[in-house]
Design an enzyme around this catalytic site. Structure first.
Site, PDB file in Angstrom:
ATOM      1  N   ASP B 359       0.881  -1.150   0.000  1.00 36.27           N
ATOM      2  CA  ASP B 359       0.000   0.000   0.000  1.00 36.27           C
ATOM      3  C   ASP B 359       0.928   1.211   0.000  1.00 36.27           C
ATOM      4  O   ASP B 359       2.046   1.138   0.490  1.00 36.27           O
ATOM      5  CB  ASP B 359      -0.855  -0.045   1.267  1.00 36.27           C
ATOM      6  N   ASP B 555      -1.463  -0.749   6.024  1.00 36.40           N
ATOM      7  CA  ASP B 555      -1.980  -0.384   7.335  1.00 36.40           C
ATOM      8  C   ASP B 555      -3.360   0.206   7.123  1.00 36.40           C
ATOM      9  O   ASP B 555      -3.853   0.306   6.020  1.00 36.40           O
ATOM     10  CB  ASP B 555      -1.075   0.624   8.031  1.00 36.40           C
ATOM     11  N   ASP B 559      -7.266  -1.383   4.430  1.00 39.20           N
ATOM     12  CA  ASP B 559      -6.440  -2.476   3.946  1.00 39.20           C
ATOM     13  C   ASP B 559      -6.833  -3.827   4.522  1.00 39.20           C
ATOM     14  O   ASP B 559      -6.359  -4.860   4.068  1.00 39.20           O
ATOM     15  CB  ASP B 559      -4.967  -2.226   4.292  1.00 39.20           C
TER      16      ASP B 559
END
Lengths: 71, 660
Positions: B359, B555, B559
């Protein structure tokens, strides 16, 4: 659903852990049970199970319960 | 510091009765071992002087009785638990490894009586020796197992025992269990911060290494959060307790690590299956062995000796210990370095992972965007007032950046009406009677607002890796704000190390293509999936999984589904509980170096498990046939058995030397 964390004395081999798992699983209302030989902990998930029955089952296969915690 | 040691001393004397189980068991085995040997050494002298030198100290039958008397306590008193446990197992059909030792020693002991009436050779001395070696093996094993759990036990005792709380103007010392949320706690230099809280007064550097593995102290000032069990270094801090007892960060860590020990590593399944049928199988084999040897040699003594050897050598202890000990040592090292392995399975899966998806925000980047550019056709202050007022209602990191910028420029923000979030696009609402929309191109396109005038400037910002935020009021674009989120300091190096190990890296983000590419380029990542709405991250993971196993590093709440979907979910520990719950591995420190370390640790731990299983299987495959063939004396068989378990635990301990 309730989670119990038991500390168990007298386990020293993998078959001990497996035996406790097998014995506790047979108690009515026990959804899941995991025993860690290394940390002497037994995690049990129960739903309407009689905690006394669980204690008895563990004693019957020959182990001592040193501590019970509820989560 | 002196206060600390006094406090710890008090703690020690308070809790001296509260010895950990590991230590209790170790002490008990040690006692049994010493007592056994005190009796077994004279037995050995009697037996050896007869067998080796032919010296008979006593007349034969008297010697047998003496040995029976000496051996009795060894087996039935010091070995009581083992015998009871083992026999209990036989009768309840809950066979355990003690069943084999119990059968072996009791039968051997019984031959002592039979030998007096001249039926078979006397193995009662041998039975005591077996038990002595058994307790010795168990003692050594318990030391090694204690070592294996050292790091994890350290966590348990990390928490502070006392806190100094403020009542009015007075500081009073209380037990940690008496601290309530909202209490103000004074923490002097050198002291442990008693519980999670927020600094309300004072400045200091805090050593958080015990929690995050981060070796450099972290500066704390008013408004910063502190974690219980970390150590205040140089200034007095006054903190307000925000979490206590089971809810603290440390308690969560302990819970995760403890629960992980109960999870299974798939490779262990075969060993577990074998273990479960092993004991009854060996008992049958041992009985058959007796009859076989008796039938062919007509020598009952020899047949009994071999059957006993088979019983005692075949303990599947090593097989059972192979995985849990390695997992325990591995997760202990992990915990020390701020890497929490939550599921044993992740260790095994990690080996197959070739692709790592990151991410962007808060994972590769700091997740704390800052305003870098303001381009507007109206007065900058008015512009920021409109943007900041609307953004102050939103929780998004970019919103916070814009609000901070407004505060920094001392702009007074005003209230808004009809605030609404358009996920993945932006926000809208009513400011001073104007319909304000703030967001990306998608938001403007959806609302048919023309921003063409700014397109070149937007592209320029994006090429620099910045996010361009378009601000419009009453369908007219007022200007754009450039927001940049810097890379975490170690991201580049961590990605480089992953590439060095031939991992494919992919960055996934809700940002537009250009901004995303610019950031990815800085970080060294070649593949980018941009414009992904939060709810679509999971789908992208599924797509990437078509080409093999993937790990997802992320995080935040958005997610969580992607972390769950990935073969290995690595959650960055920034305190967001949901993400931590869905990660297989949690990184306390939350930087990319942790990802590299987690991969190395998983691989090393799994290698150790494989090695251990190999040796355990190897031992049984070699040792059992040797015993069957009658080449092993029962005492030698027991020594071999004890050695095999100790070797497995010892081998697991070697993992601690591994640099990750």
């Amino acid at each position: 659903m309730k989670k119990l964390k038991l500390t168990i004395e007298g386990m020293h081999c993998a078959s001990c852990a497996a035996n406790i798992e097998r014995a506790v699983k047979k108690v009515k209302g026990v959804k899941d049970v995991v025993v860690s030989l290394m940390t002497h902990k037994c995690f049990i998930e129960i739903e309407n199970a009689d905690e006394e029955e669980i204690k008895k089952a563990i004693k019957k296969v020959g182990y001592k319960i040193a501590d019970i915690e509820e989560e | 510091m002196r206060g600390m040691s006094a406090e710890e001393h008090r703690h020690m004397s308070e809790h001296h009765h509260d010895i950990p189980i590991e230590e209790k068991e170790m002490n008990s085995w040690r006692k049994k071992m010493f007592l056994s040997w005190i009796l077994v050494i004279p037995i050995a002298v009697l037996m050896l002087s007869d067998r080796l030198f032919g010296i008979k100290i006593f007349e034969e039958n008297i010697m047998r009785i003496i040995i029976l008397i000496l051996a009795f306590p060894v087996i039935f008193i010091f070995g009581f638990r083992t015998i009871k446990q083992g026999i209990n197992g036989l009768f309840t059909f809950y066979f355990n490894m003690d069943s084999l030792i119990a059968l072996g020693t009791v039968i051997a002991y019984a031959t002592g009586f039979l030998s007096i009436i001249g039926i078979v050779q006397d193995y009662s001395g041998v039975s005591a020796m077996i038990m002595a070696f058994f307790t010795t093996g168990k003692y050594v094993e318990s030391i090694a197992r204690g070592k294996a759990g050292q790091e994890i036990r350290k966590l348990l005792h990390l928490g502070a025992k006392k806190a100094r709380i403020l009542r009015g103007n007075q500081e009073i010392e209380v037990n940690i269990s008496e601290v309530r949320i909202g209490d103000i706690i004074a923490v002097r230099p050198g002291e442990k911060i008693p519980t999670d809280g927020i600094v309300i007064k004072g400045e200091s550097a805090v050593d958080e290494s015990m929690i995050s593995g981060e070796s450099l102290p972290v500066d704390k000032k008013k408004g910063d959060t502190v974690i219980g069990a970390t150590i205040n270094q140089d200034g007095i801090l006054y903190i307000k307790a925000t979490k206590i007892g089971k809810d603290t960060f440390l308690s969560h860590i302990i819970k995760l690590v403890e629960e992980a020990q109960g999870t299974k590593v798939p490779i262990q399944k075969l060993a577990d299956k074998i273990t479960s049928i092993f004991v009854p199988a060996i008992i049958i084999v041992s009985v058959l062995t007796f009859f076989f040897w008796f039938y062919f040699t007509k020598d009952a003594s020899r047949a009994i000796g071999i059957a006993i050897s088979v019983l005692v050598i075949a303990c599947p202890c090593a097989l059972g210990l192979a995985t849990p000990t390695a997992l325990m040592v591995g997760s202990g090292i992990g915990a020390k370095n701020g890497i929490l392995i939550r599921k044993g399975e992740a260790i095994q899966t990690m080996k197959e992972v070739r692709t790592i998806i990151f991410d962007k925000t808060g994972t590769i980047t700091k997740g704390k965007p800052e305003v870098t550019d303001i381009i507007s056709e109206i007065d900058e202050k008015d512009f920021l007032k409109i943007a900041g007022s609307l953004e102050q209602v939103s929780e998004h990191p970019i919103s916070k950046a814009i609000v901070n910028e407004a505060i920094k420029k001392k702009i007074k923000l005003i209230g808004v009406k009809n605030f609404k979030v358009e996920r993945g696009r932006g926000i809208k609402g009513n400011v001073k009677g104007k319909n304000v929309l703030i967001g990306n191109r998608k938001l403007m396109n959806n609302n048919k607002i023309n921003y063409r005038k700014y397109e070149n400037k937007i592209i320029k910002l994006e090429d620099e890796g910045k996010t361009a935020i378009i601000v419009s009021a009453n369908r007219k674009v007022l200007g754009i704000i450039g927001v940049a989120d810097d890379l975490k300091p170690d991201s580049v190096e961590a990605i480089r190390r992953l590439h060095q190990n031939r991992y494919r890296t992919v960055m996934i983000t809700g940002d537009n293509e250009k901004t995303a590419r610019a950031i990815a380029l800085k970080a060294g990542i070649k593949e980018v999936i941009a414009n992904v709405l939060p709810e679509d991250k999971e789908k992208k993971v599924i797509e990437l999984q078509r080409r093999g196993m993937v790990a997802f590093v992320g995080d935040g709440i958005n997610d969580a589904p992607a972390l769950k979907q990935a073969n290995v979910g690595i959650a960055m520990g920034t305190g967001t509980d949901i993400a931590i719950e869905s990660g297989d591995i949690v990184l306390v420190k939350g930087n990319l170096t942790g990802v590299v370390q987690a991969i190395n640790l998983s691989k090393a731990t799994f290698r150790k498990i494989k090695q251990n299983l190999f040796w355990a299987f190897f031992y049984n495959i070699i040792a059992i046939p040797l015993a069957l063939l009658g080449t092993l004396n029962p005492v030698v068989a027991e020594i071999a058995m004890a050695t095999s378990s100790v070797t497995v635990v010892g081998n697991a301990l070697l993992l601690r030397n591994k640099k990750i």
